[in-house]
Enzyme design. Sequence first.
Site, PDB file in Angstrom:
ATOM      1  N   ASP A 221       0.857  -1.183   0.000  1.00 31.14           N
ATOM      2  CA  ASP A 221       0.000   0.000   0.000  1.00 31.14           C
ATOM      3  C   ASP A 221       0.897   1.238   0.000  1.00 31.14           C
ATOM      4  OD1 ASP A 221      -2.291   1.866   0.693  1.00 31.14           O
ATOM      5  OD2 ASP A 221      -3.323  -0.056   0.875  1.00 31.14           O
ATOM      6  N   HIS A 244       2.095   1.820  -3.187  1.00 28.06           N
ATOM      7  CA  HIS A 244       1.243   2.817  -3.840  1.00 28.06           C
ATOM      8  C   HIS A 244       1.859   4.206  -3.818  1.00 28.06           C
ATOM      9  CE1 HIS A 244      -2.589   0.182  -3.044  1.00 28.06           C
ATOM     10  NE2 HIS A 244      -1.672  -0.425  -3.790  1.00 28.06           N
TER      11      HIS A 244
END
Length: 379
Positions: A221, A244
């Site tokens: 993430d 991310h």
Amino acid sequence: MYKDGYIRTTICCLAVMALVARNHAVVIDIKTKGATGDGNTDDGPAIMSAWKEACDHGGSSPSTVLIPPGLYKTHSIVLSGPCKGPIELHATGATLKAPPELAKFNTTSWILIKSVNRFTLTGGTFDGQGHHTWNSTKCHDSLMTCEIPVNLRLSHTKNSLFRDFTSANSKNFHIALWGCDNSSFVNITISAPGDSVNTDGIHIARLNGLNITNSTIKTGDDCISFGDGSKNVRIEKVTCGPGHGISIGSLGKFPNEQPLQGVWVKNCTITGTNNGVRIKSWPASYPGIASDIHFEDIIMNKVGNPILIDQEYCPHDTCKLGFLLSGSIIRKEVQEDEDLQLSMAVALLFFSFLLRLRMYNTLMERCFTDCVDHSGAKH
């Protein structure tokens, strides 16, 4: 006369000795509190017992909780202040492992450190053993139907230093900070597979003054994510990826969020991530402000969206369609001497507005058609 002088001298010496003893640094080895280090026994109670003794010691020199090299299993632990003086958790060469079974947790934290001033964490590997949790569809649906523990949760731990440690395989966020003013992270490593779910490296919220330097973050993430109220945060020489990227937000989901102000991301390398640097807010969000944000001298390799300003962030498709202007305002988004990158960001904002306008027009056309019967009369 001589006797009185002797008594006064003795009293003074005892007072000095007491003062020296109080200010002398104490080291509490968790094995003196019953820790086995066999990798099977729950050594959490021993860690908390050593912490309490060190926390109550006081003095100007830091008291130390020593976790010697070895493998330690521990369930959820809480290391709470306020302490009577500075305190250090020294774990160089030690590996702490959480139980892999989520059912053994009834809290959102594996290790919680709260209400401590002048804390230092040195060394150690903290392995959350999150593989089973990432594969659970129950715990990662849109309703988040179970509580998932963060590896290291820090609440109001101020004027502190975190250095030379590793957080691995967290079931949820690796590190979550709330109200941790004037603190630094130096030379830390965060590691989880690229397909691990919701394993943000460091999540920051409601603090003033934070430095993150010379660190490596690999997650599934955001490498670093910012919540509301983050102020005066400097990130430098951080390697990010997979994951991310580095994200401001998401913002605007809740009422009365505090302004986000003063973020510097500089001399970082982002590789193999979905996004590079991102600012995201919810559609139809509550009012909020993000200002004085700087992205400088960032190297990106094989990054999906190098720069993204997303004012329609909506995971799990839970948002309503419509003309949903975000209430979050982005001010003075700075890209030092990077006119092309700034132009891209402005273009993304304009595209987001056009997308909402197109959605609005489509809905109005659909409503007009549905609201008129065959005779031409409107209902």
